[in-house]
Design an enzyme around this catalytic site. Structure first.
Site, PDB file in Angstrom:
ATOM      1  N   ASP A  64      -0.054  16.827  -7.830  1.00 18.57           N
ATOM      2  CA  ASP A  64      -0.621  17.054  -6.501  1.00 18.57           C
ATOM      3  C   ASP A  64      -2.125  16.810  -6.593  1.00 18.57           C
ATOM      4  O   ASP A  64      -2.854  17.601  -7.209  1.00 18.57           O
ATOM      5  CB  ASP A  64      -0.326  18.486  -6.045  1.00 18.57           C
ATOM      6  N   ASN A  96      -3.403   4.220  -3.735  1.00 17.79           N
ATOM      7  CA  ASN A  96      -2.506   4.081  -2.584  1.00 17.79           C
ATOM      8  C   ASN A  96      -2.199   5.421  -1.907  1.00 17.79           C
ATOM      9  O   ASN A  96      -1.909   5.456  -0.717  1.00 17.79           O
ATOM     10  CB  ASN A  96      -1.196   3.426  -3.060  1.00 17.79           C
ATOM     11  N   TYR A 160      -9.303  10.671   9.556  1.00 20.80           N
ATOM     12  CA  TYR A 160      -8.633   9.664   8.721  1.00 20.80           C
ATOM     13  C   TYR A 160      -9.499   8.404   8.590  1.00 20.80           C
ATOM     14  O   TYR A 160      -9.781   7.944   7.471  1.00 20.80           O
ATOM     15  CB  TYR A 160      -7.268   9.331   9.337  1.00 20.80           C
TER      16      TYR A 160
HETATM   17  N1  NAP Z   1       2.031   2.451   6.762  1.00 16.74           N
HETATM   18  C1  NAP Z   1       1.168   1.649   7.375  1.00 16.74           C
HETATM   19  O1  NAP Z   1       1.523   0.943   8.332  1.00 16.74           O
HETATM   20  C2  NAP Z   1      -0.266   1.599   6.893  1.00 16.74           C
HETATM   21  C3  NAP Z   1      -1.231   1.101   7.773  1.00 16.74           C
HETATM   22  C4  NAP Z   1      -2.565   1.069   7.340  1.00 16.74           C
HETATM   23  C5  NAP Z   1      -2.893   1.474   6.064  1.00 16.74           C
HETATM   24  N2  NAP Z   1      -1.913   1.959   5.234  1.00 16.74           N
HETATM   25  C6  NAP Z   1      -2.310   2.411   3.881  1.00 16.74           C
HETATM   26  O2  NAP Z   1      -1.444   1.833   2.918  1.00 16.74           O
HETATM   27  C7  NAP Z   1      -1.133   2.806   1.908  1.00 16.74           C
HETATM   28  C8  NAP Z   1       0.392   3.021   1.862  1.00 16.74           C
HETATM   29  O3  NAP Z   1       0.836   3.399   3.164  1.00 16.74           O
HETATM   30  P1  NAP Z   1       2.099   4.375   3.354  1.00 16.74           P
HETATM   31  O4  NAP Z   1       2.289   4.527   4.811  1.00 16.74           O
HETATM   32  O5  NAP Z   1       3.212   3.899   2.496  1.00 16.74           O
HETATM   33  O6  NAP Z   1       1.455   5.713   2.734  1.00 16.74           O
HETATM   34  P2  NAP Z   1       1.936   7.232   2.974  1.00 16.74           P
HETATM   35  O7  NAP Z   1       3.408   7.247   3.063  1.00 16.74           O
HETATM   36  O8  NAP Z   1       1.173   7.820   4.118  1.00 16.74           O
HETATM   37  O9  NAP Z   1       1.409   7.957   1.663  1.00 16.74           O
HETATM   38  C9  NAP Z   1       1.655   7.438   0.354  1.00 16.74           C
HETATM   39  C10 NAP Z   1       1.896   8.561  -0.611  1.00 16.74           C
HETATM   40  O10 NAP Z   1       0.733   9.397  -0.745  1.00 16.74           O
HETATM   41  C11 NAP Z   1       1.170  10.519  -1.465  1.00 16.74           C
HETATM   42  N3  NAP Z   1       0.350  11.719  -1.249  1.00 16.74           N
HETATM   43  C12 NAP Z   1       0.043  12.330  -0.090  1.00 16.74           C
HETATM   44  N4  NAP Z   1      -0.637  13.481  -0.329  1.00 16.74           N
HETATM   45  C13 NAP Z   1      -0.746  13.587  -1.676  1.00 16.74           C
HETATM   46  C14 NAP Z   1      -1.303  14.566  -2.552  1.00 16.74           C
HETATM   47  N5  NAP Z   1      -1.868  15.696  -2.110  1.00 16.74           N
HETATM   48  N6  NAP Z   1      -1.214  14.344  -3.885  1.00 16.74           N
HETATM   49  C15 NAP Z   1      -0.636  13.236  -4.364  1.00 16.74           C
HETATM   50  N7  NAP Z   1      -0.085  12.281  -3.603  1.00 16.74           N
HETATM   51  C16 NAP Z   1      -0.128  12.466  -2.266  1.00 16.74           C
HETATM   52  C17 NAP Z   1       2.613  10.805  -1.020  1.00 16.74           C
HETATM   53  O11 NAP Z   1       3.395  10.950  -2.211  1.00 16.74           O
HETATM   54  P3  NAP Z   1       4.796  11.771  -2.233  1.00 16.74           P
HETATM   55  O12 NAP Z   1       5.724  11.028  -1.327  1.00 16.74           O
HETATM   56  O13 NAP Z   1       5.184  11.689  -3.680  1.00 16.74           O
HETATM   57  O14 NAP Z   1       4.504  13.171  -1.780  1.00 16.74           O
HETATM   58  C18 NAP Z   1       2.976   9.563  -0.209  1.00 16.74           C
HETATM   59  O15 NAP Z   1       4.255   9.039  -0.495  1.00 16.74           O
HETATM   60  C19 NAP Z   1      -1.887   4.080   2.278  1.00 16.74           C
HETATM   61  O16 NAP Z   1      -3.082   4.173   1.547  1.00 16.74           O
HETATM   62  C20 NAP Z   1      -2.160   3.925   3.763  1.00 16.74           C
HETATM   63  O17 NAP Z   1      -3.310   4.592   4.202  1.00 16.74           O
HETATM   64  C21 NAP Z   1      -0.615   2.034   5.626  1.00 16.74           C
END
Ligand code: NAP
Length: 248
Positions: A64, A96, A160
């Site tokens: 975490d 990430n 954010y």
């Molecule tokens: N999804 C989109 O359309 C989008 C758009 C713009 C930018 N992004 C960026 O692209 C990246 C991937 O996106 P995503 O949507 O797949 O990301 P996400 O699901 O929001 O988060 C990725 C992972 O971060 C981990 N996390 C959260 N809090 C944590 C903590 N306290 N300690 C350790 N790990 C933690 C979680 O792991 P666990 O599941 O193991 O808890 C989660 O699976 C991110 O950086 C996001 O900001 C995504």
């Protein structure tokens, strides 16, 4: 023989998991950091295990990152794996892990603000700093996962977007500070995978994307791989957003 060691934070599911898959396909030994997605990460590694040799394609590290203990555990585990596998340093570090929630500016409390700052800025700063020697040994590269919000106003997302902007600037600064041994870049996804709370209005977002569709995790991981494999690229941001950031 693996290409080297790569670490992906938050790599158990969604976009992070696809980055892990593509690294494994390229021959990296991948450290899949997770907080809660332990089973997903284990399944991912089982599915990608080298069927001929039976050798693992990586391992899961649970931490975490909101706690100092969690960050220390991730750093120590990464160093241990590098030593155990007789690897020359850390080849790739992808920041990430992320949190994403909407809240009115006036309602954002100190705890929520600090958590966003912690995960998006403090952890990437401290993790890169702690692993700089290992990254230098491998002439490695660092990638910050940001987003396309820079320079625009997004309702209910100040906590954010401002901390993601901090991550972008951190990465750009380090592209200078850590050169020439380490390259540092960013990938800025657009509308790829909706969070649960934004699923309803995601369709209206997609209407604004010039390429006429949402992106896939694979679209994002291709850009990450491109940066990893482009040895003369540093200090760059690739937007993977179907043209959204330049749409009128
Ligand atoms: N999804 C989109 O359309 C989008 C758009 C713009 C930018 N992004 C960026 O692209 C990246 C991937 O996106 P995503 O949507 O797949 O990301 P996400 O699901 O929001 O988060 C990725 C992972 O971060 C981990 N996390 C959260 N809090 C944590 C903590 N306290 N300690 C350790 N790990 C933690 C979680 O792991 P666990 O599941 O193991 O808890 C989660 O699976 C991110 O950086 C996001 O900001 C995504």
């Amino acid at each position: 023989m693996a290409k080297g060691v790569a670490l992906v934070t938050g790599g158990g599911r969604r976009i992070g998991a696809q980055i892990v898959r593509s690294f494994i396909a390229e021959g990296w030994y991948v450290l899949v950091h997770v907080r809660s997605s332990v089973k997903e990460a284990q399944t991912l590694l089982e599915e990608t295990q080298n069927t001929e040799s039976g050798s693992p394609s990586g391992e899961v590290i649970v931490a975490d990152l909101s706690t100092d203990e969690g960050l220390s555990h991730l750093i120590a585990s990464t160093r241990r794996v590098i030593a155990d596998r007789n690897q020359t340093g850390l080849g790739v570090l992808v920041h990430n892990a992320s949190i994403y929630s909407s809240n009115d500016f006036e309602a954002v409390g100190l705890e929520e603000l600090r958590l966003n700052t912690r995960i998006h800025m403090e952890v990437p700063f401290l993790l890169t700093q702690a692993l700089t020697a290992e990254l230098k040994q491998a002439s490695g590269c660092v990638i910050g996962m940001i987003d396309t919000s820079l320079g625009r106003s997004w309702s209910g997302l100040a906590h954010y977007t401002s901390t993601k902007a901090g991550l972008r600037q951190l990465m750009m600064n380090l592209a200078g500070d850590l050169a020439p041994e380490i390259r540092v870049n960013c990938v800025a996804p657009g509308a790829i995978m909706a969070a649960a709370w934004e699923a309803e209005h995601f369709a209206s977002v997609l209407e604004k994307v010039p390429l006429g569709r949402g992106g896939s995790p694979d679209d994002v991981s291709k850009a990450v791989s491109f940066l990893v494999n482009s040895e003369y690229l540093s200090g760059q941001v690739i937007s993977v957003d179907g043209g959204w950031s330049v749409a009128p």
